[in-house]
Design a protein around this motif. Structure first.
Motif, PDB file in Angstrom:
ATOM      1  N   ARG A  75       1.240  -1.004  -0.019  1.00  0.00           N
ATOM      2  CA  ARG A  75      -0.154  -0.003   0.285  1.00  0.00           C
ATOM      3  C   ARG A  75       0.397   1.567   0.075  1.00  0.00           C
ATOM      4  O   ARG A  75      -0.379   2.122  -0.301  1.00  0.00           O
ATOM      5  N   LEU A  76       1.890   1.305  -0.181  1.00  0.00           N
ATOM      6  CA  LEU A  76       2.918   2.289   0.124  1.00  0.00           C
ATOM      7  C   LEU A  76       4.006   2.182  -0.536  1.00  0.00           C
ATOM      8  O   LEU A  76       4.990   3.088  -0.813  1.00  0.00           O
ATOM      9  N   ARG A  77       3.612   1.328  -1.886  1.00  0.00           N
ATOM     10  CA  ARG A  77       5.127   1.570  -2.569  1.00  0.00           C
ATOM     11  C   ARG A  77       5.096   2.330  -3.660  1.00  0.00           C
ATOM     12  O   ARG A  77       6.353   2.710  -3.846  1.00  0.00           O
ATOM     13  N   LYS A  78       4.213   3.373  -3.548  1.00  0.00           N
ATOM     14  CA  LYS A  78       4.593   4.822  -4.225  1.00  0.00           C
ATOM     15  C   LYS A  78       5.227   5.331  -3.617  1.00  0.00           C
ATOM     16  O   LYS A  78       6.773   6.169  -4.604  1.00  0.00           O
ATOM     17  N   SER A  86      -1.898   9.215  -5.363  1.00  0.00           N
ATOM     18  CA  SER A  86      -1.931  10.022  -5.226  1.00  0.00           C
ATOM     19  C   SER A  86      -1.061  10.701  -3.977  1.00  0.00           C
ATOM     20  O   SER A  86      -0.379  11.946  -4.395  1.00  0.00           O
ATOM     21  N   MET A  87      -1.898  10.350  -3.014  1.00  0.00           N
ATOM     22  CA  MET A  87      -1.579  11.265  -2.050  1.00  0.00           C
ATOM     23  C   MET A  87       0.476  10.996  -1.547  1.00  0.00           C
ATOM     24  O   MET A  87       0.885  12.039  -1.131  1.00  0.00           O
ATOM     25  N   GLU A  88       0.696  10.039  -2.355  1.00  0.00           N
ATOM     26  CA  GLU A  88       1.692   9.718  -2.185  1.00  0.00           C
ATOM     27  C   GLU A  88       2.615  10.336  -2.842  1.00  0.00           C
ATOM     28  O   GLU A  88       4.009  10.745  -2.309  1.00  0.00           O
ATOM     29  N   MET A  89       2.462  10.470  -4.217  1.00  0.00           N
ATOM     30  CA  MET A  89       3.403  11.053  -4.778  1.00  0.00           C
ATOM     31  C   MET A  89       2.864  12.364  -4.988  1.00  0.00           C
ATOM     32  O   MET A  89       4.662  12.763  -4.562  1.00  0.00           O
ATOM     33  N   VAL A  90       1.742  12.814  -4.785  1.00  0.00           N
ATOM     34  CA  VAL A  90       2.151  14.411  -4.886  1.00  0.00           C
ATOM     35  C   VAL A  90       2.201  14.631  -3.397  1.00  0.00           C
ATOM     36  O   VAL A  90       3.040  15.960  -3.261  1.00  0.00           O
ATOM     37  N   GLY A  91       1.863  14.157  -2.348  1.00  0.00           N
ATOM     38  CA  GLY A  91       2.477  14.921  -0.965  1.00  0.00           C
ATOM     39  C   GLY A  91       3.972  14.749  -0.582  1.00  0.00           C
ATOM     40  O   GLY A  91       4.535  15.277   0.026  1.00  0.00           O
ATOM     41  N   HIS A  92       4.514  13.670  -1.611  1.00  0.00           N
ATOM     42  CA  HIS A  92       6.433  13.724  -1.156  1.00  0.00           C
ATOM     43  C   HIS A  92       6.968  14.254  -2.053  1.00  0.00           C
ATOM     44  O   HIS A  92       8.468  14.053  -2.465  1.00  0.00           O
ATOM     45  N   GLY A  93       6.551  15.178  -2.773  1.00  0.00           N
ATOM     46  CA  GLY A  93       7.117  15.734  -4.388  1.00  0.00           C
ATOM     47  C   GLY A  93       7.670  15.843  -5.763  1.00  0.00           C
ATOM     48  O   GLY A  93       8.274  16.063  -6.324  1.00  0.00           O
ATOM     49  N   ALA A  94       6.383  14.732  -6.280  1.00  0.00           N
ATOM     50  CA  ALA A  94       6.474  14.052  -7.744  1.00  0.00           C
ATOM     51  C   ALA A  94       6.183  15.214  -8.020  1.00  0.00           C
ATOM     52  O   ALA A  94       4.875  16.090  -8.372  1.00  0.00           O
ATOM     53  N   ALA A  95       6.578  14.883  -9.433  1.00  0.00           N
ATOM     54  CA  ALA A  95       6.565  16.193 -10.351  1.00  0.00           C
ATOM     55  C   ALA A  95       5.137  15.843 -11.176  1.00  0.00           C
ATOM     56  O   ALA A  95       4.765  16.708 -12.313  1.00  0.00           O
TER      57      ALA A  95
END
Length: 408
Positions: A17-20, A66-75
């Motif tokens: 569940r945390l793979r992103k 989306s939370m993991e990607m956007v919230g941790h700086g993904a472009a």
């Protein structure tokens, strides 16, 4: 990319569940930010989850991604399975292709438009993988334990990076990852020794007098093998120097759920029993017993399988089992069969609680505090807080934030 086709979020093991975050953020961020790196951003491609026709299940899956990607700086974030995401695959002509997931995405991306979640941020922890082990016939000891350990640390809402050993150095170097930027380093499973230059880099990091009392090293099971897996019968000389021992004092074949005793390092936590599930496996991979240092994690008979000691004025924690509780030689095998991944834990956060004590003792900054089942990401200006529940538990106590002086 992450592929969970046909599975809802609650059917995916906790570490997946945390793979992103684990695969796209933590595993690429140190490379993007390394000196001289040609890379400028982190992104994700592909990604599909949620059962076909289950709009609520698909919504939960994509919200977490989306939370993991956007919230941790993904472009950039891409979810390529348009037919699944839009519903066109099930009903190509009979609807406007505005599923719950699509509708939520529209609102979410409008809400965060122009809000900065920087990739470059303080990251105090590094997990170091083992390249030779990862490419061997014991790859599960590397991959599985990096994955398992990452899932435990992620429950603490602390930032961490993951890097391959051959890319790590001590000191600034072009296109290399400097150990000096981290306060705490985890070596999940030393089933085979690292190459000699990395042992030297670890030792320089640990013994640097300019950082005496500021750094902590956590080391998992030591397999007593060369980098090419030839048995040596003893710890690598550098590890032996850190621990004050050349070998384990013995071994114990732990299987299934075992109750051990934990002596905390931080005053925030009480001493008491910890129930750890070591997996229902049939292999011969006993847990090492340590007779040096200060006992932290002990068996009912008092023998220690986790200890604390110091070297060069800094803390060293050693455990006789791999830190991610993945014991199998092959990665990706389902838990409960050969335990290529950690067995389900009860309570779910027992290992997170153990590592939280060490993180606190190490003085790692924790501006975000939340229950272990809640993931939190905060925008740079603190105007947007993203919150994600991981385990399907009803939760009302979401998080507390530590703000800089003068901030509101």
């Amino acid at each position: 990319g992450c592929h969970d086709s046909g599975a809802n979020l609650d059917e995916i093991p906790p570490w997946d569940r945390l793979r992103k975050y684990v695969k796209n953020i933590a595993s690429y961020r140190p490379y993007v930010l390394a000196p001289g790196s040609p890379a400028v951003a982190v992104s994700s491609g592909e990604g599909e989850g949620g059962k076909t026709g289950d709009e609520a299940g698909a919504l939960d899956y994509y919200r977490g991604q989306s939370m993991e990607m956007v919230g941790h700086g993904a472009a950039f974030e891409l979810s390529y399975a348009w037919g699944h995401l839009s519903g066109a695959g099930e009903d190509p002509d009979g609807r406007a292709h505005l599923t719950k997931a699509m509708e939520w995405m529209g609102g979410f991306y409008r809400a965060v438009d122009g809000v900065q979640f920087s990739l470059k941020r303080e990251v105090p922890i590094l997990i170091v993988r083992n390249n030779n082990l990862q490419r061997s016939n014991r790859s599960g000891r590397d991959y599985g334990n990096a994955q398992g350990l990452a899932s435990f640390l992620a429950q603490l809402n602390v930032e961490f990076d993951i890097a391959m050993d051959q890319d790590c150095v001590y000191g600034r170097r072009e296109r290399k990852i400097d150990l000096g930027q981290y306060r705490m380093i985890f070596l999940p499973c030393v089933e085979s020794d690292y190459l000699e230059p990395l042992w030297q880099a670890f030792d320089a990091w640990l013994t640097d007098p300019a950082h005496k009392g500021e750094r902590s090293l956590v080391i998992g099971a030591i397999g007593k093998r060369t980098p090419y897996l030839a048995p040596t019968g003893a710890f690598h000389p550098t590890a032996a120097k850190w621990l004050g021992a050349t070998d384990y004092a013995g071994t114990v074949p732990l299987r299934g759920s075992q109750e051990l005793s934990w002596k905390p390092r931080s005053p925030r936590f009480p001493a008491g029993p910890l129930k750890i599930h070591f997996g229902e496996r049939g292999d011969v991979s006993p847990v090492g017993v340590l007779a040096v240092g200060e006992p932290l994690l002990t068996l009912p008979d008092g023998r220690a399988v986790g200890i604390a000691t110091t070297h060069g004025g800094n803390a060293v924690y050693a455990f006789g089992f791999p830190l991610g509780l993945a014991f199998d030689n092959l990665w990706g095998m389902p838990y409960g069969l050969a335990n290529g991944r950690p067995a389900p834990l009860e309570p779910y956060d027992v290992m997170a609680s153990l590592y939280e004590d060490l993180v606190e003792a190490a003085g790692v900054p924790r501006p975000v505090r939340a229950p272990h089942n809640v993931r939190v990401a905060v925008s740079d200006d603190r105007t947007v807080i993203l919150v994600r529940e991981l385990f399907g538990m009803e939760t009302t106590d979401l998080c507390t934030l530590e703000l800089p002086a003068g901030a509101r």
